[in-house]
Design a protein around this motif. Structure first.
Motif, short mmCIF file in Angstrom:
data_model
loop_
_atom_site.label_atom_id
_atom_site.label_comp_id
_atom_site.label_asym_id
_atom_site.label_seq_id
_atom_site.Cartn_x
_atom_site.Cartn_y
_atom_site.Cartn_z
N THR A 178 0.84 -1.20 0.00
CA THR A 178 0.00 0.00 0.00
C THR A 178 0.87 1.25 0.00
O THR A 178 1.95 1.28 0.58
CB THR A 178 -0.94 0.04 1.22
OG1 THR A 178 -0.15 0.01 2.42
CG2 THR A 178 -1.87 -1.16 1.22
N GLU A 179 0.38 2.30 -0.66
CA GLU A 179 1.05 3.60 -0.71
C GLU A 179 0.04 4.66 -0.27
O GLU A 179 -0.87 5.00 -1.03
CB GLU A 179 1.55 3.90 -2.12
CG GLU A 179 2.50 2.86 -2.69
CD GLU A 179 2.81 3.11 -4.15
OE1 GLU A 179 2.96 4.29 -4.53
OE2 GLU A 179 2.87 2.13 -4.92
N PRO A 180 0.16 5.17 0.95
CA PRO A 180 -0.81 6.15 1.45
C PRO A 180 -0.91 7.38 0.54
O PRO A 180 0.09 7.84 -0.02
CB PRO A 180 -0.25 6.53 2.82
CG PRO A 180 0.58 5.35 3.23
CD PRO A 180 1.19 4.84 1.95
N TYR A 181 -2.13 7.88 0.38
CA TYR A 181 -2.33 9.08 -0.41
C TYR A 181 -1.62 10.27 0.22
O TYR A 181 -1.60 10.43 1.45
CB TYR A 181 -3.82 9.42 -0.50
CG TYR A 181 -4.63 8.50 -1.40
CD1 TYR A 181 -4.03 7.72 -2.37
CD2 TYR A 181 -6.01 8.45 -1.27
CE1 TYR A 181 -4.78 6.91 -3.19
CE2 TYR A 181 -6.77 7.63 -2.09
CZ TYR A 181 -6.15 6.86 -3.05
OH TYR A 181 -6.90 6.05 -3.87
N THR A 182 -1.05 11.12 -0.63
CA THR A 182 -0.41 12.36 -0.18
C THR A 182 -1.04 13.59 -0.83
O THR A 182 -0.55 14.69 -0.66
CB THR A 182 1.09 12.34 -0.52
OG1 THR A 182 1.24 12.26 -1.95
CG2 THR A 182 1.78 11.15 0.13
N THR A 233 -6.10 12.72 1.13
CA THR A 233 -5.16 12.01 2.00
C THR A 233 -5.80 10.82 2.70
O THR A 233 -5.16 10.15 3.51
CB THR A 233 -4.59 12.97 3.07
OG1 THR A 233 -5.68 13.55 3.81
CG2 THR A 233 -3.77 14.08 2.43
N ASN A 288 -5.43 4.85 0.00
CA ASN A 288 -4.11 4.46 -0.48
C ASN A 288 -4.21 3.78 -1.84
O ASN A 288 -5.26 3.26 -2.22
CB ASN A 288 -3.41 3.53 0.52
CG ASN A 288 -4.25 2.31 0.88
OD1 ASN A 288 -4.58 1.47 0.03
ND2 ASN A 288 -4.61 2.20 2.15
N TYR A 289 -3.12 3.84 -2.58
CA TYR A 289 -2.96 3.00 -3.76
C TYR A 289 -2.45 1.65 -3.27
O TYR A 289 -1.78 1.56 -2.23
CB TYR A 289 -1.96 3.61 -4.73
CG TYR A 289 -2.40 4.92 -5.33
CD1 TYR A 289 -3.49 4.98 -6.19
CD2 TYR A 289 -1.72 6.10 -5.04
CE1 TYR A 289 -3.90 6.19 -6.74
CE2 TYR A 289 -2.12 7.31 -5.59
CZ TYR A 289 -3.21 7.35 -6.44
OH TYR A 289 -3.61 8.54 -6.97
N SER A 307 -8.77 2.14 -1.52
CA SER A 307 -7.96 1.77 -0.36
C SER A 307 -7.96 0.27 -0.17
O SER A 307 -8.85 -0.44 -0.63
CB SER A 307 -8.48 2.44 0.92
OG SER A 307 -9.78 1.94 1.24
N ASN A 342 -7.48 -2.02 3.30
CA ASN A 342 -7.40 -1.83 4.74
C ASN A 342 -7.57 -3.17 5.45
O ASN A 342 -8.64 -3.79 5.36
CB ASN A 342 -8.49 -0.86 5.19
CG ASN A 342 -8.41 -0.52 6.67
OD1 ASN A 342 -7.60 -1.09 7.41
ND2 ASN A 342 -9.24 0.41 7.11
#
Length: 226
Positions: free
Chosen positions: A26-30, A37, A40-41, A158, A160
């Motif tokens: 996972t890559e959290p949204y920025t 935010t 995630n991707y 996301s 999760n």
């Protein structure tokens, strides 16, 4: 010498029977692309072996199959009468590839004699091997596509581990600007069967197999002694 043989035996046991393993990254949204935010991707990376991957239904009602209104067949677009529009994303090119359309039952439950058989369907994405990495995409009933990785079709979503369905399946979510505005699904994978051997063996293959067989025997004997 005996220790060296046992080491070689262990090496061959590991190499001949490499376990299928994968991870969901996972890559959290920025908000780098205006996605906010929250979320995630996510993509899948096969770390060893080879396996077949499926996206699976979200089951929220174990008492009634018709009570499950978020299964993929009800929220994703059908490309034919038997399959959905979904598949995987090549991360190097952002190219979308369709899933195979093959289905399996990944979970089932029947509470009692008079209750429905509730089942979770898995839709085959494809078979992938160690070192391969890919994202997922699904089109909703309106035909809008969203991807789990950033690209031309991505919106929000996301993965999760704290979000699960009635079977305990960890859920991913993809969001859409059209109806339905969210699709939930799980990810399942099963080790792929080894391909059948055909034709003449390559030079040295028989010797390698014999050595591997001997190593397997040593492994078994070693386990028995322990």
């Amino acid at each position: 010498m005996k220790n060296k043989l046992l080491f070689l035996a262990s090496f061959f046991c590991l190499s001949v029977f490499a376990a299928f393993q994968y991870e969901i990254v996972t890559e959290p949204y920025t908000n780098a692309h205006g996605e906010g935010t929250q979320g995630n991707y996510f993509h899948i990376h096969v770390t060893s072996g080879s396996g077949t991957f499926y996206i699976v239904d979200k089951i929220n009602n174990l008492m009634s199959m018709p009570g499950n209104n978020e299964v993929l067949a009800k929220v994703a677009k059908e490309s034919t009468v038997t399959t959905l529009e979904y598949g995987y994303v090549d991360l190097a090119t952002d190219t979308l590839f369709p899933g195979t359309g093959n289905t399996i039952i990944t979970n089932h439950y029947k509470h009692g004699k008079w209750q429905d058989l509730v089942y979770q369907t898995g839709y085959e994405v494809g078979t992938f091997s160690a070192g391969e990495t890919f994202g997922l995409w699904v089109a909703n009933l309106s035909g809008t596509i969203n991807t789990s990785t950033y690209g031309p079709y991505s919106y929000r979503g996301s993965y999760n581990e704290d979000s699960t369905d009635a079977f305990g399946t960890i859920l991913a979510q993809l969001e859409y600007t059209t109806s339905p505005t969210a699709i939930f699904f799980g990810i399942a994978a099963y080790e792929a069967e080894a391909p059948a051997v055909s034709g003449q063996p390559l030079p040295g293959t028989l010797a390698s197999l014999a050595l591997a067989a001997g190593a397997m025997g040593l492994c078994r004997r070693k386990r028995k002694k322990n």
